[in-house]
Design a protein around this motif. Sequence first.
Motif, PDB file in Angstrom:
ATOM      1  N   LEU A 207      -3.359  -7.984  16.748  1.00  0.00           N
ATOM      2  CA  LEU A 207      -3.078  -7.552  18.077  1.00  0.00           C
ATOM      3  C   LEU A 207      -1.560  -7.238  17.653  1.00  0.00           C
ATOM      4  O   LEU A 207      -0.869  -6.334  18.286  1.00  0.00           O
ATOM      5  CB  LEU A 207      -3.571  -8.663  19.194  1.00  0.00           C
ATOM      6  CG  LEU A 207      -4.303  -9.073  19.767  1.00  0.00           C
ATOM      7  CD1 LEU A 207      -4.844  -9.474  20.869  1.00  0.00           C
ATOM      8  CD2 LEU A 207      -5.469  -7.038  19.663  1.00  0.00           C
TER       9      LEU A 207
ATOM     10  N   THR B  93      -7.273  -2.065  19.117  1.00  0.00           N
ATOM     11  CA  THR B  93      -6.874  -3.055  19.710  1.00  0.00           C
ATOM     12  C   THR B  93      -7.183  -3.237  21.001  1.00  0.00           C
ATOM     13  O   THR B  93      -7.278  -4.412  21.333  1.00  0.00           O
ATOM     14  CB  THR B  93      -5.065  -3.186  19.136  1.00  0.00           C
ATOM     15  OG1 THR B  93      -4.413  -1.317  19.942  1.00  0.00           O
ATOM     16  CG2 THR B  93      -4.628  -3.166  17.501  1.00  0.00           C
ATOM     17  N   SER B  97      -8.951  -6.639  22.198  1.00  0.00           N
ATOM     18  CA  SER B  97      -8.500  -7.611  23.320  1.00  0.00           C
ATOM     19  C   SER B  97      -9.288  -8.051  24.751  1.00  0.00           C
ATOM     20  O   SER B  97      -9.117  -8.954  24.644  1.00  0.00           O
ATOM     21  CB  SER B  97      -6.971  -6.744  23.800  1.00  0.00           C
ATOM     22  OG  SER B  97      -5.996  -6.589  22.683  1.00  0.00           O
TER      23      SER B  97
END
Lengths: 450, 293
Positions: A207, B93, B97
Amino acid sequence: MHILLALQDPNTQWVLMGCVLLGVSSGVLGCFAFLRGRSLVGDALAHAALPGVCLVYLLTGSKSIGLFLIGAGIAGLLATYCITAISRHTRIKEDTSLALTLSVFFGIGIVLLTYIQHSASGNQSGLDKFLFGQAASLVFHDVITIMAVAAVLIVTTTLLFKEFTLLSFDPGFGRGLGFPMGLLDGILMLMLLMSVVIGLQAVGVVLVAAMLIAPAVTARYWTDKLCTMVILSGLFGALSGVLGTLISTQQENLPTGPTIVLSATAFFLFSLLFSPRRGVLARLARFLRMRKKVLCEDVMQALYEKLEEQTKRSPTSFYPGFSAEHLAQKSGKRTAAVRKAMYALEKRRYVTERSRTKSEMLWTFTPEGLTEAHRLVLNQRLWDLYHMNQNQYQDLEIDVNQEELAPQLSDSTLSVMLAQLRAYDLTPMLADQHGVSHLLQPSNQGGLSL
Amino acid sequence: MNTFLIILTGSLVAASCGFLGCFLILRRMAMLGDAISHAILPGIVLAFLFSGSREILPMLIGAAIIGLITVFIVQMLNQSGVKSDAAIGVTFTALFSVGVVLVSLYTQQVDLDLDCVLYGEIAYVPWDTWQLGGVDMGPRALWGVGGVFLFSLVVIGLFFKQFKLCSFDPALAAAIGIPVMLFHYLLMTLVSLTTVAAFESVGAILVVAMLVVPSATAYLLTDRLHAMLFISMGAGVLSAVMGYFLASWLDSSIAGAMTAVAGFLFLLAFLFSPRHGLISKMVARKKVQLGGA
């Protein structure tokens, strides 16, 4: 209520502070990475940091974030070198060498990490948390480190702003001016690396890339100026940090890293849809407006040409006007679309109802409409002529994306072209003063006026 | 026996990834493979939540759907003016998440370990078996990986010409009437299926290594697509076998060791490939210089 309560917890305050700083620094640096077309380098660097961190731990046995920074830095530099070397010396493309390097480095890192875990040397427990991110575990000491690194990054960016701008937009020109572009690129990579490493602990390997990309892409939607973009991007990063941290305190088991990334994504989605110039909605509106404009122009042209045919056949003949169906046939549009365009044009007083049959209104121009249509048709035919004889006009500087041709021409060229139009019998003949006004008079006697 | 099962599973993963990876790197979509392998996480978790079990079929379906959604979103963003690398980065991403959040929120229900998701645990493959009518059918993962491998072999085999043309000259392919986008999405479906089948054994992150590294190795060794496919599969299988022994020697992650070996094989090809290697190129340059002098 909960939020205020959570904010009083000193631990939350540290985490919040850390995440905000991370957001700012990666937002700022992300802009340059984004503009250099290197958004995914952050991803590669984050993965490549793993073996470096593990090796440092293996060699020193300490878990200090400063040492990790150095280890990750060396591994990251090595990875950067591999990426460029592979794409320079073989036919393998940049994206493949990126994916290749990041996965191999990460694989080696995993080997080292599991080796450390299985060799049971005691205090290794925090290592994987460091790598896969757990913002909630940030403590005072970490935040101090993050603060120091973020300060270095932001100050350096401010000092080298001009140079980085040059690097982002025209490195060749910069080299010509005598700036050491290779060195600057290296510095930028090193700074990216530092922001990645301090981000690792909070949001984890995967991330960290998002923290570099999302705020930068978001900021790009709101401005065309680099300076504004960098500030906005830092701001979006900080906001995502705040929002993500606060949301994750509200629910048990909600990890901070992903909520920060999701907040950043939410900002991105909002900008994607609603930004005033580049947003999807703004562009959709522009597109619809443009389509309507083109439709109206096409319909006006069709009406004009119908009228032209009519007057050619007999200048004073019986003229009842034209129905939407006729015009649809002429222009190749659907009848319903033509009808819609007619009502729009009527509102602008370009056309008017001349008479009607049982089922259908029959249309003609108003004098203003005729002038406007004349202009449109003339412009269209000049363009046609230009495209037909392009090599004859190739020494002229014509911007084919401009709507109008005539203002781009000198008087002499224009008169040559008009003469050519006449020779082809294509001059738009109907204008208000050419004795066609009788064709425009609304008739109350069912289209029988002459 | 267990060693054999682990190596067999690893080899099948490597072979099917290596096989599809060739098309990915030829079409310059290596990072899209990376993106898919991360982005399917929410698909897997949702499949867990809906089906309530670790059955391979719902997981495959969930992953394939999310994989296609990923490709679709990337394409949409790209068309609306986001640079393609940024589009990939934002998309995967964000989806990853979502996956992590889902895993953390429903840890009790899904029995899914994040570390395991990230870097897989092929060593458990022999113990996770399934039964059909009371008969022990062997490791579940083996069936999943093998099935997907056969499926992609059949699909690519049937449309080999089309895939080949789409990879080398999409414009020509479109001009002669091949539905390029259809094959694009078909390929992406296969990649998602392979990714999820491999995900239990080598983990989401290391799938990308198997997708890219053996194919890149093969790309340096040959100029023919047929040969490239076989070399890529061979390099993948070799990495799996050698990786297993490396891992048992170091007592470390098998998937990681497989990747490390694959990287080592690539390094060998990078240095010593007869036509594209660094050293052969240097030798060739020397010869030219000598000839010129």
